[in-house]
Motif scaffolding. Structure first.
Motif: not given
Length: 439
Positions: A131-137, A146-151, A165-172
């Motif tokens: 549920d929801g957007d990506w959550k950081p550490l 998985y999750f959908l980055d709507k933006e 998880n990763s330190e940065m957003h999965p896109f980056d």
């Protein structure tokens, strides 16, 4: 003419057999599921081969767990052995793709005898959303989540059997660390795009949604922790109707059984002889309670007919009314009727000086050793109309009967009557005990 032959003898020596150390791996490839669990161990065996002969050889083992040729970690055997079994740890090295197996002569692992590579084959996870957007550490994703980055319009999935998880957003992270990231985008994971979105088919171990609306649902089994609302269909032979569960047919087939320990059970529609059957071993098979005004514990009615009865009982029957209450039976037909007898006095004990008749006394007999006084029997001033008490005096003394008495001959009332070695009975009419002599 003479012919002479010349013979030459040449000695040929066989080459020395080739000797080397060989490593056998079973299975050839390590299979790991999507949760990084290795179901079958990697079985290693060291052999000293000399030509066609082979013999087991004790060696010191060392394993290098690698990903794209880079070491993730090592594992050493506890000692020298010719055979060793190994399991990959499930809590690390989730992106490993191979294991380099090495056999050494010495415990310091300096003299290498043989080396072999075993591939790691991993099962793909079934995708399921978070549920929801990506959550950081420190939030960690499980394999297949998985999750959908709507933006940005991308779907990202964690593809490592070890949660993380990763330190940065999965896109980056995917863009900057393509060789080390465990995140995969929809372009790099076709199962999510083709099978879920394009083929319009879901094949997954888990589908987690807040609301699901379907026109037709087939399933082998299911578990429900919330409420279920159904207006039609069947549960076994029971049909779901607006009144509940029914089995209204000419020949009903539905049965219901609720079992307890041993031979204790409750059954409905289990035989042609009875619609309902209850059995209780060492317990009360059926207990009914009714409280308050106008309450009835049991109501039984049988339509008139041949060999028809409302109640049939086999065995002892105990009907016990409390004080001030009664068991009312209209049109009683009894066989082998027995009344309760109260003996006042015995061969060892004299009759008491006085006694008050209780609700359960029907026949009262005075007897026992001779006494020097006249005993008194008190009849209650209030009891059920029609109550009968029989009295038999076997003493050599009078028995004084006291209470609201009425003589049978002239309807005169009195408060006491003397009974001397005779039998009589008293009937309560609602106000007085009518005195009848038996002779």
């Amino acid at each position: 003419m003479m012919t002479t032959a010349v013979l030459s003898i040449v000695a040929v020596s066989e080459p020395d057999p080739v000797e080397y150390v060989d490593i056998e791996c079973q299975p050839a490839a390590i299979s790991v599921d999507c949760n990084n669990v290795q179901m079958v161990p990697l079985k290693l065996k060291a052999l000293h081969r000399s030509g066609a002969d082979a013999a087991l050889l004790d060696v010191f083992w060392r394993l290098h767990v690698q990903s794209s040729g880079k070491d993730l970690g090592t594992a050493d055997s506890p000692g020298a052995s010719s055979e060793w079994e190994y399991y990959l740890p499930s809590d690390k090295w989730g992106n490993a793709d191979s294991v380099i197996v090495e056999a050494y002569r010495d415990s310091a692992r300096e003299t290498l005898l043989a080396q072999k590579r075993a591939s790691i084959v991993r099962q793909n996870p079934s995708p399921f959303p978070v549920d929801g957007d990506w959550k950081p550490l420190p939030f960690k994703y499980k394999n297949g989540e998985y999750f959908l980055d709507k933006e940005k319009g991308f779907v990202f999935m964690w593809m490592n059997p070890v949660a993380g998880n990763s330190e940065m957003h999965p896109f980056d992270d995917v863009a900057q660390n393509p060789d080390t990231t465990s995140w995969k985008s929809i372009q790099e994971y076709p199962l999510l795009g083709t099978q879920l979105l394009l083929a319009r088919k879901i094949d997954a171990d888990l589908i987690d949604v807040d609301n699901l609306k379907v026109k037709h649902l087939d399933g082998a089994d299911g578990e429900f922790t919330g409420s279920v609302t159904a207006t039609e269909g069947y549960i076994g032979a029971f049909k779901i109707t607006n009144r509940g569960l029914e089995n209204e047919k000419e020949n009903p087939t539905a049965t219901l059984r609720i079992g307890k320990d041993g031979g204790k059970f409750f059954e409905v529609n289990v035989s042609s002889g009875a619609m309902c059957r209850i059995r209780g071993d060492g317990i009360t098979a059926l207990s009914l309670d009714a409280y308050g005004d106008h309450s009835t514990g049991v109501r039984v009615m049988a339509q008139a007919g041949y060999d028809t009865c409302a109640i049939e009982a086999l065995g002892n029957v105990d009907l016990n009314a409390r004080s001030g209450e009664s068991v009312r039976i209209s049109r009683l037909r009894a066989s082998g009727l027995a009344a309760n007898v109260r003996n006042l006095g015995s061969s060892m004990m004299s009759a008491p000086p006085s006694y008050t008749v209780s609700d359960t006394d029907d026949i009262i007999i005075y007897g026992g050793p001779d006494i020097s006084f006249d005993p008194t029997l008190f009849l209650p001033r209030s009891t059920a109309p029609g109550r009968i008490v029989y009295l038999k005096n076997q003493l050599n003394r009078n028995v004084w009967v006291k209470g609201p008495l009425m003589n049978a001959n002239n309807r005169g009332t009195t408060n006491a009557s003397s009974i001397n070695q005779i039998s009589c009975f008293f009937v309560f009419d609602g106000s007085h005990w009518i005195h009848f002599y038996c002779g």
